[in-house]
Design an enzyme around this catalytic site. Structure first.
Site, mmCIF file in Angstrom:
data_model
loop_
_atom_site.group_PDB
_atom_site.id
_atom_site.type_symbol
_atom_site.label_atom_id
_atom_site.label_comp_id
_atom_site.label_asym_id
_atom_site.label_seq_id
_atom_site.Cartn_x
_atom_site.Cartn_y
_atom_site.Cartn_z
ATOM 1 N N ASP A 231 12.840 -3.673 2.656
ATOM 2 C CA ASP A 231 13.407 -2.833 1.228
ATOM 3 C C ASP A 231 13.229 -1.502 1.302
ATOM 4 O O ASP A 231 13.866 -0.713 0.524
ATOM 5 C CB ASP A 231 12.760 -3.446 0.013
ATOM 6 C CG ASP A 231 13.512 -2.720 -1.344
ATOM 7 O OD1 ASP A 231 14.832 -3.002 -1.379
ATOM 8 O OD2 ASP A 231 13.021 -2.013 -2.244
ATOM 9 N N ASN B 275 -2.195 5.482 6.150
ATOM 10 C CA ASN B 275 -1.242 4.176 6.346
ATOM 11 C C ASN B 275 -0.027 4.248 7.258
ATOM 12 O O ASN B 275 0.902 3.279 7.395
ATOM 13 C CB ASN B 275 -0.888 3.758 4.775
ATOM 14 C CG ASN B 275 -2.177 3.305 4.185
ATOM 15 O OD1 ASN B 275 -2.962 2.679 4.713
ATOM 16 N ND2 ASN B 275 -1.983 3.304 2.736
ATOM 17 N N HIS C 145 15.984 -0.147 -0.805
ATOM 18 C CA HIS C 145 15.133 0.129 -1.758
ATOM 19 C C HIS C 145 15.538 -0.112 -3.145
ATOM 20 O O HIS C 145 15.410 0.636 -4.054
ATOM 21 C CB HIS C 145 15.066 1.728 -1.499
ATOM 22 C CG HIS C 145 13.671 2.438 -2.217
ATOM 23 N ND1 HIS C 145 13.096 3.431 -1.323
ATOM 24 C CD2 HIS C 145 12.570 1.876 -2.975
ATOM 25 C CE1 HIS C 145 11.795 3.349 -1.873
ATOM 26 N NE2 HIS C 145 11.505 2.698 -2.936
ATOM 27 N N ARG D 294 6.836 1.185 1.418
ATOM 28 C CA ARG D 294 6.923 2.571 2.068
ATOM 29 C C ARG D 294 7.405 2.526 3.422
ATOM 30 O O ARG D 294 6.842 1.688 3.942
ATOM 31 C CB ARG D 294 5.921 3.572 1.876
ATOM 32 C CG ARG D 294 5.807 4.189 0.400
ATOM 33 C CD ARG D 294 6.965 5.096 0.037
ATOM 34 N NE ARG D 294 6.594 5.886 -1.376
ATOM 35 C CZ ARG D 294 7.173 5.034 -2.479
ATOM 36 N NH1 ARG D 294 7.732 3.666 -2.361
ATOM 37 N NH2 ARG D 294 6.953 5.595 -3.544
ATOM 38 N N VAL E 6 1.063 -1.247 -0.018
ATOM 39 C CA VAL E 6 -0.195 -0.048 0.014
ATOM 40 C C VAL E 6 0.794 1.180 0.004
ATOM 41 O O VAL E 6 1.965 1.054 0.552
ATOM 42 C CB VAL E 6 -1.038 -0.023 1.181
ATOM 43 C CG1 VAL E 6 -2.209 -1.047 0.984
ATOM 44 C CG2 VAL E 6 -0.174 -0.228 2.468
ATOM 45 N N PRO E 7 0.269 2.387 -0.478
ATOM 46 C CA PRO E 7 1.113 3.599 -0.454
ATOM 47 C C PRO E 7 1.215 4.312 0.829
ATOM 48 O O PRO E 7 0.578 3.848 1.702
ATOM 49 C CB PRO E 7 0.333 4.478 -1.583
ATOM 50 C CG PRO E 7 -1.225 4.087 -1.444
ATOM 51 C CD PRO E 7 -0.970 2.644 -1.049
ATOM 52 N N GLU F 270 15.198 6.200 5.790
ATOM 53 C CA GLU F 270 15.949 5.948 4.576
ATOM 54 C C GLU F 270 16.410 7.039 3.913
ATOM 55 O O GLU F 270 17.723 6.991 3.408
ATOM 56 C CB GLU F 270 15.323 4.939 3.585
ATOM 57 C CG GLU F 270 14.582 5.558 2.779
ATOM 58 C CD GLU F 270 13.872 4.711 1.680
ATOM 59 O OE1 GLU F 270 13.831 4.774 0.405
ATOM 60 O OE2 GLU F 270 13.401 3.607 2.337
#
Length: 331
Positions: free
Chosen positions: A259, A212, A296, A235, A206-207, A264
């Site tokens: 990831d 979220n 990523h 994300r 999901v974004p 980050e």
């Protein structure tokens, strides 16, 4: 007509040159430097700019482009959360992203990482590297024996589900906007709480929108099975890092693959081999034998890079011709 590209890596150059050969009337120039207020002058004379970066596109950067007469900005990635949309709207920018470049690449990476966690490849690889060739205690689990919860069933989530079906896993899914075909298959549960309670493993697709943020936190973890396995290739802000570390320490999470990471920016895409990693939490996660960290790179395949270059450059060309590309952002 000129298009200037920022932050171009060596692996992107072949696709960029290929696009230029197919569009000989367009002058293309590029730099490996990212777009900042200090580098904005490099785009002087361009009609459109193409870029990809984790750093923000702040008002001063957008103003710098506008001062050069450039109001067309095409991102080579899907994420747009780094754009100052208020400034962009005020300045009259045309914006685009690449919403779909290779869902397969990200879904494959997520499921490979899930399989690696279940088969405990990280500690096994470490043993073999030391010439310890004993089996125990690194016994694994089979994918087909797991109930895997997929949160988010867009392009990537659906590809992940297809891969899981191939393994023979039981798949359950949740999405605010259900897919009709998956509904007909009966894969959806009605609530996230149901998915948390039933899933042996959870993959996030999901974004990172505000609703979220910290989808996985202390409260939601308490609703999950003991020993749950979690994979996040979406994300970084979907997971509360402190809550995840506490859950790893307690055994609530038996294994974790990230990831993406909520801290980050400024850390990923940098070589820390000869410097101290500035994030102690990330260093702790990397050191654990039940955690897999990748910087990523789930998207990072030759197919995806080609698509990102071509879609962003096509959008830049469309903007320059006063046309609206299909991937233009409405904001």
């Amino acid at each position: 007509m000129k298009v200037f590209a920022y932050g171009v890596r060596d692996d992107e150059v072949p696709a960029l040159k290929s696009w230029q050969e197919e569009n000989p009337t367009v002058e293309v120039d590029y730099t490996n430097e990212v777009l900042t207020a200090d580098t904005v002058a490099l785009a002087k004379g361009a009609t459109s700019v193409v870029t990809l970066q984790l750093d923000p596109y702040r008002a001063d950067v957008l103003e710098g482009l506008a001062d050069l007469g450039i109001k067309n900005l095409s991102l080579r990635n899907v994420g747009t959360e780094t754009i100052d949309f208020v400034a962009a709207k005020h300045l009259g920018f045309n914006l685009s992203n690449v919403p779909i470049y290779s869902p397969n690449a990200i879904a494959e990476h997520a499921m490979i990482q899930l399989s690696r966690l279940l088969r405990r490849t990280k500690p096994m690889d470490a043993k073999v590297a030391k010439h310890d060739l004993r089996w125990a205690p690194t016994i694994g689990r089979e994918m087909r024996m797991q109930t895997v919860g997929v949160i988010g069933t867009g392009n990537i989530g659906r590809k992940a589900i297809n891969i899981l079906k191939g393994f023979g896993s039981k798949v359950i899914a949740y999405d605010k906007f259900p897919n009709k075909e998956l509904q007909e298959e009966g894969l959806y549960v009605d609530t996230l709480d149901e998915l948390f309670a039933q899933a042996d493993a959870i993959s996030l697709h999901v974004p990172g929108v505000p609703e979220n943020v910290h989808l996985v936190d202390e409260e939601s973890l308490a609703k999950m099975k003991d020993g749950v396995v979690i994979v996040n290739t979406s994300r970084g802000n979907l997971i509360d890092t402190d809550a995840a570390i506490a859950a790893l320490d307690s055994g609530k999470i038996s294994a974790l693959a990230l990831d993406v990471y909520e801290g980050e920016v400024g850390i990923f895409e940098h070589d820390w081999s000869y410097e101290k990693l500035p994030d102690a939490k990330l260093a702790y996660l990397i050191a654990r034998d039940n955690v897999l960290i990748t910087p990523h790179v789930a998207f990072y395949t030759t197919k995806a890079i080609h698509a990102m270059i071509y879609q962003s450059m096509n959008a830049a060309l469309a903007f320059a011709n006063d046309e609206k590309p299909d991937n233009a952002l409405e904001y």
